[in-house]
Enzyme design. Sequence first.
Site, PDB file in Angstrom:
ATOM      1  N   LYS A  53      -1.795 -30.368  12.317  1.00  0.00           N
ATOM      2  CA  LYS A  53      -2.862 -31.541  12.284  1.00  0.00           C
ATOM      3  C   LYS A  53      -3.903 -31.648  10.722  1.00  0.00           C
ATOM      4  O   LYS A  53      -4.341 -32.530  10.364  1.00  0.00           O
ATOM      5  CB  LYS A  53      -3.768 -31.282  13.200  1.00  0.00           C
ATOM      6  CG  LYS A  53      -3.364 -31.684  14.977  1.00  0.00           C
ATOM      7  CD  LYS A  53      -3.319 -33.355  14.877  1.00  0.00           C
ATOM      8  CE  LYS A  53      -2.684 -33.835  16.165  1.00  0.00           C
ATOM      9  NZ  LYS A  53      -2.720 -35.037  16.484  1.00  0.00           N
ATOM     10  N   SER A 297       5.253 -28.230  16.770  1.00  0.00           N
ATOM     11  CA  SER A 297       4.255 -28.769  16.218  1.00  0.00           C
ATOM     12  C   SER A 297       2.811 -27.777  16.333  1.00  0.00           C
ATOM     13  O   SER A 297       1.675 -28.116  15.554  1.00  0.00           O
ATOM     14  CB  SER A 297       3.905 -30.018  17.037  1.00  0.00           C
ATOM     15  OG  SER A 297       3.583 -29.901  18.394  1.00  0.00           O
TER      16      SER A 297
END
Length: 405
Positions: A53, A297
């Site tokens: 992120k 991720s």
Amino acid sequence: MEELTLEKFEEASEIVKEVTLETKLIYSEYFSAQTGNKVYFKPENMQYTGAYKVRGAYYKISTLTEEEKAKGLITASAGNHAQGVAYAAKLSGVKATVVMPTTTPLIKVNRTKGYGAEVVLAGDVFDEACAYAYKLADEHGYTFVHPFDDLAVATGQGSIAMEIIKELPTVDYILVPIGGGGLCTGVSTLAKLLNPKIKVIGVEPAGANCMQESLKEGHVLTLPQVNTIADGTAVKLFPYIQQNVDDIITIEDSELIVAFLDMVENHKMIVENSGLLTVAALKHLNVEKKKIVSILSGGNMDVITMSSIVQHGLIQRDRVFTVSVLLPDKPGELAKVAELLAKEHGNIIKLEHNQFISINRNAAVELRITMEAFGTDHKNQIVSALTDAGYRPKLVKFKGTYSEM
């Protein structure tokens, strides 16, 4: 920023190098052998904040004017996005405010504060926290950094595809987890710009397949039972996903449990549920002899959740199981069972000896045995040995953890 362009992706790829750790591809002998392909992992779970992120957040900040930076940023999140924005803002010298639901675990609040952000607790769920964040943005002139539905954020996330293709130019498939769609948008768009022959496969949870349903209908849908931050579909980015994603695979929760165990045992890596989607999807690809990259991720998972997943994974793989047998109620019977199990190399975890299973205690008592095995074949071997010895074993289903049967 009005569209996703190669020039913007190239710019973002250089800018995010200032804040990201190098996550080189990891070749997986185990999954390659399992699937008949050459499987590589892009370990974004190894980033400083434990997820990708920070890429989108940092690039978003770089596109702001000095006036906008001076006023500060705001976002709403109780997860990886909160930490990504906080960390990116700290490195950029920009004030960040993160609105989190009041139900957010204290450890997540403290981690976000630790990266220098001001944390505001508001609302019981994300939607309420998000509404309050927009209200504060209007009042103070903050720039709202959306978790996924933002072209600049998606461009920053797309830097992952640039790194993958530079390291493995002949990649055939890239598997991307889908939550809101920002990561998938950036990766799929850049991958197609660089090489249209690359197949980009999105992966969603079966119970939160918002993007899959939206693509079927040709417009953005909302699944009312799914939390918006985790699985709301990105409106601004939807056309890019329509154009650049070749297929979407959905994964059941039970498959994530097996994938977690595989990653821990074979790669010694902790990957959170969203990152495990692409690992579980490897078995759904009907291809062979292809070069496949699965994007991991993130890796932010608390130890209690890890413990539960490990237990359930061992049960699913028949490496932990429970049988119930009936024994004559007389001395020495328990020792006989223990000796039989020892010969079969069954490792006992727990015994429950119930004398009250029958009104006639002289007839039988119940013995429940929870034990470790090497897998399904070994489990069946143990059950057969108990059967041959006349104990009439019955398998007992687990309700929860080892202690709940």
